[in-house]
Design a protein around this motif. Structure first.
Motif, short mmCIF file in Angstrom:
data_model
loop_
_atom_site.label_atom_id
_atom_site.label_comp_id
_atom_site.label_asym_id
_atom_site.label_seq_id
_atom_site.Cartn_x
_atom_site.Cartn_y
_atom_site.Cartn_z
N VAL A 1 9.72 -7.00 5.14
CA VAL A 1 8.71 -5.93 5.19
C VAL A 1 7.32 -6.51 4.90
O VAL A 1 6.32 -6.09 5.51
N THR A 2 7.27 -7.50 4.03
CA THR A 2 5.99 -8.16 3.74
C THR A 2 5.49 -8.88 4.98
O THR A 2 4.31 -8.78 5.34
N ALA A 3 6.40 -9.60 5.64
CA ALA A 3 6.00 -10.32 6.84
C ALA A 3 5.55 -9.37 7.94
O ALA A 3 4.57 -9.63 8.65
N LEU B 1 -7.53 -2.08 1.41
CA LEU B 1 -6.27 -2.06 2.14
C LEU B 1 -5.35 -1.01 1.50
O LEU B 1 -5.05 -1.08 0.31
N VAL B 2 -4.95 -0.04 2.30
CA VAL B 2 -4.04 1.01 1.82
C VAL B 2 -2.79 0.92 2.69
O VAL B 2 -2.84 1.15 3.90
N LEU B 3 -1.68 0.54 2.07
CA LEU B 3 -0.47 0.30 2.86
C LEU B 3 0.69 1.14 2.34
O LEU B 3 0.98 1.16 1.15
N GLY B 4 1.35 1.81 3.27
CA GLY B 4 2.49 2.64 2.91
C GLY B 4 3.79 1.85 3.01
O GLY B 4 3.93 0.95 3.83
N THR B 5 4.74 2.21 2.16
CA THR B 5 6.04 1.56 2.16
C THR B 5 7.09 2.56 1.69
O THR B 5 6.75 3.58 1.10
N GLY B 6 8.37 2.24 1.96
CA GLY B 6 9.44 3.11 1.48
C GLY B 6 9.66 2.88 0.00
O GLY B 6 9.13 3.60 -0.85
N ARG C 1 11.29 -15.21 -5.74
CA ARG C 1 11.60 -13.99 -5.00
C ARG C 1 11.31 -12.74 -5.80
O ARG C 1 11.43 -11.62 -5.30
N PHE C 2 10.93 -12.93 -7.06
CA PHE C 2 10.66 -11.74 -7.87
C PHE C 2 9.53 -10.88 -7.29
O PHE C 2 9.65 -9.64 -7.27
N PRO C 3 8.43 -11.48 -6.82
CA PRO C 3 7.34 -10.62 -6.30
C PRO C 3 7.82 -9.68 -5.19
O PRO C 3 7.26 -8.60 -5.01
N ASN C 4 8.88 -10.08 -4.46
CA ASN C 4 9.41 -9.20 -3.41
C ASN C 4 10.06 -7.95 -3.98
O ASN C 4 10.30 -6.99 -3.26
N ALA C 5 10.40 -8.00 -5.27
CA ALA C 5 11.15 -6.90 -5.86
C ALA C 5 10.24 -5.79 -6.38
O ALA C 5 10.72 -4.82 -6.96
N ARG D 1 4.29 -5.46 -3.15
CA ARG D 1 4.30 -6.82 -2.61
C ARG D 1 3.64 -6.90 -1.22
O ARG D 1 2.82 -7.78 -0.97
N ALA D 2 4.02 -5.98 -0.33
CA ALA D 2 3.52 -6.06 1.05
C ALA D 2 2.00 -5.87 1.09
O ALA D 2 1.29 -6.61 1.77
N ALA D 3 1.51 -4.89 0.34
CA ALA D 3 0.06 -4.63 0.33
C ALA D 3 -0.68 -5.80 -0.32
O ALA D 3 -1.70 -6.27 0.19
N GLY D 4 -0.14 -6.26 -1.46
CA GLY D 4 -0.80 -7.35 -2.17
C GLY D 4 -0.82 -8.62 -1.35
O GLY D 4 -1.86 -9.28 -1.21
N GLN D 5 0.33 -8.97 -0.79
CA GLN D 5 0.42 -10.21 -0.02
C GLN D 5 -0.43 -10.14 1.25
O GLN D 5 -1.04 -11.14 1.65
N SER D 6 -0.48 -8.98 1.89
CA SER D 6 -1.30 -8.83 3.10
C SER D 6 -2.76 -9.12 2.77
O SER D 6 -3.47 -9.77 3.54
N ALA D 7 -3.21 -8.63 1.62
CA ALA D 7 -4.61 -8.85 1.22
C ALA D 7 -4.84 -10.32 0.87
O ALA D 7 -5.82 -10.92 1.29
#
Lengths: 89, 361
Positions: B71-73, B99-104, B131-135, B139-145
């Motif tokens: 999902v991050t990728a 950056l405003v990102l929606g996730t489940g 792999r903890f940051p994925n949990a 994560r997706a919003a932070g990593q995208s930025a």
């Protein structure tokens, strides 16, 4: 005095594989003494990850204080060697 | 009324990576749901809408992606596509770009894998720390930025199927509050065995068979004047968003009709101006109630309906963002024409309905 008789060639290759995987570099780019941080752009997260993966792979406990010595392949092999010795004792 | 226009968009979808394959697939009405290989996609579904041949390594990069989850990728790739389409303009003033990102739930696969390692390993702390940051959810919003060097406010929004609409509403509020000059806003969702089982167990028998989809869409929201100065086409103006709660499912129709009526009334848009409607179309009774509610509010208007779900599957948290992308895809390169309006609607099973109203800029 460094003794590496508990980490054989295969163990050494395992260690190198784990580290190269974490640092996302090719095995040929890493020498026994090339430094993870200075030469391979490792950060503190990478260092913790190396420690943690090695604990899992070798079934040993490594104190985080050992990170100071785990700066290159040679240093890591020494630390693992001592950890295996401590485990066997 | 929001002064913001949507001036660029990107999508990563079962049609492939990029806005172009998405626009082609949606306008052709081509179904992107196909058989799932049980070896690579085990779980309760034998069909699904997955992004073909997508991986962090191939679509984001070889370096720094070893522990990046799907999902991050997908989010990093969608944001990257958007920035590429406008020559990286939004990141030339990175502190001014939100950056405003929606996730489940973030990646339920990452959360479950990490937790299992802790239970099943020799010691509870024998987990892969990288792999903890994925949990965590953001994560997706932070990593995208981080990946794209966006330094403004970074927000994760979660609200089931309404996620994309809620993110849009949040983005407009963030801008209205003076916290940024522009917002990249969207949502992403991954396909995983874990999500598949959660969905399967959480659904009623009537909608259990609906295949899952995955993907993401991201939009650039900026004031019309800023878009003009930057040479970005104003594809649509975000007029407003509206949300309402409902109790029993029988109230869905009235709740959504009230939402849409209120959106039209406060923005002065005539029902007949609404030319495009992209509903969520969730399973069971909900889809029919949703369309009836919109119909009640629009009266005699005869808009074109764009139904994404039969084409993409249930894309959960990414659904309403992909519906918005479908509206822009249908509007074409020049966007909505002046005097033309479009609606994106959704009904969340937890008791909320919502809509976004757009118009030609």
């Amino acid at each position: 005095m460094t003794t590496t008789n508990r980490v054989d060639a295969e163990g050494r290759a395992t260690i190198k594989g784990i580290i190269c995987d974490i640092l996302e570099i090719d095995a040929e780019d890493m020498t026994d003494t090339s430094r993870f941080k200075e030469d391979h752009e490792a950060d503190s997260m990478g260092a913790i990850e190396i420690l943690s993966q090695l604990e899992r792979a070798f079934g040993v406990d490594i104190d985080q204080a050992e990170l100071a010595r785990m700066v290159n392949l040679e240093g890591v092999v020494t630390v693992i060697d001592e950890a295996l010795l401590a485990k066997a004792a | 009324m929001s002064p913001l226009v949507l001036s660029a968009w990107s999508a990563v979808s079962p049609y492939g990576v990029g806005a172009e394959p998405f626009a082609r697939g949606i306008t052709a009405g081509r179904c992107a749901v196909g058989p799932l290989d049980p070896a690579t996609h085990p779980g309760p579904f034998d069909r699904g809408g997955v992004v073909p041949d997508f991986s962090a390594r191939t679509h984001v990069g070889k370096k720094g992606t070893r522990t990046m989850d799907r999902v991050t990728a997908l989010a990093v790739a969608a944001v990257g596509q958007l920035l590429e389409s406008c020559d990286g303009g939004p990141v030339r003033q990175p502190e001014e770009t939100a950056l405003v990102l929606g996730t489940g739930s973030g990646s339920v696969q990452s959360i479950m894998d990490f937790t299992r390692d802790s239970f099943a390993g020799e010691r509870p702390y024998h987990v892969d720390p990288a792999r903890f940051p994925n949990a965590v959810m953001n994560r997706a919003a932070g990593q995208s930025a981080i990946w794209h060097r966006i330094k403004g406010p970074n927000t994760t929004v979660a609200g089931g199927w309404l996620t994309g609409l809620l993110a849009l509403s949040y983005a407009a509020r963030l801008h209205r509050g003076g916290h940024c000059a522009r917002v990249l806003c969207g949502a992403a969702e991954e396909y995983s065995e874990q999500r598949a089982w959660l969905e399967w167990h959480g659904r009623s028998a009537a909608e259990r068979a609906t295949p899952l989809g995955e993907g993401g869409a991201v939009f650039l929201l900026e004031p019309a004047e800023a878009a003009r100065e930057a040479g970005h086409p104003a594809l649509a103006r975000l007029l407003t968003t509206r949300f309402r709660a409902y109790g029993a499912e029988s109230e869905v129709r009235a709740a959504l009709a009230a939402c849409v009526r209120d959106a039209l009334k406060t923005t002065g848009v005539a029902p007949g101006d609404v030319r495009l409607v992209a509903p969520l179309g969730a399973g069971g009774e909900s889809a029919a109630l949703e369309e009836a509610g919109v119909g009640d509010a629009l009266g005699a208007a005869d808009p074109r309906w764009i139904r994404c779900r039969p084409l993409l599957g249930d894309t959960s948290a990414a659904a309403t963002s992909l519906q918005l992308a479908a509206v822009l895809a249908a509007a074409g390169a020049d966007g909505l024409a002046p005097g033309e309006a479009a609606l994106v609607t959704g009904v969340e099973r937890d008791g909320t309905v919502g809509c976004a109203l757009l118009a030609g800029a």
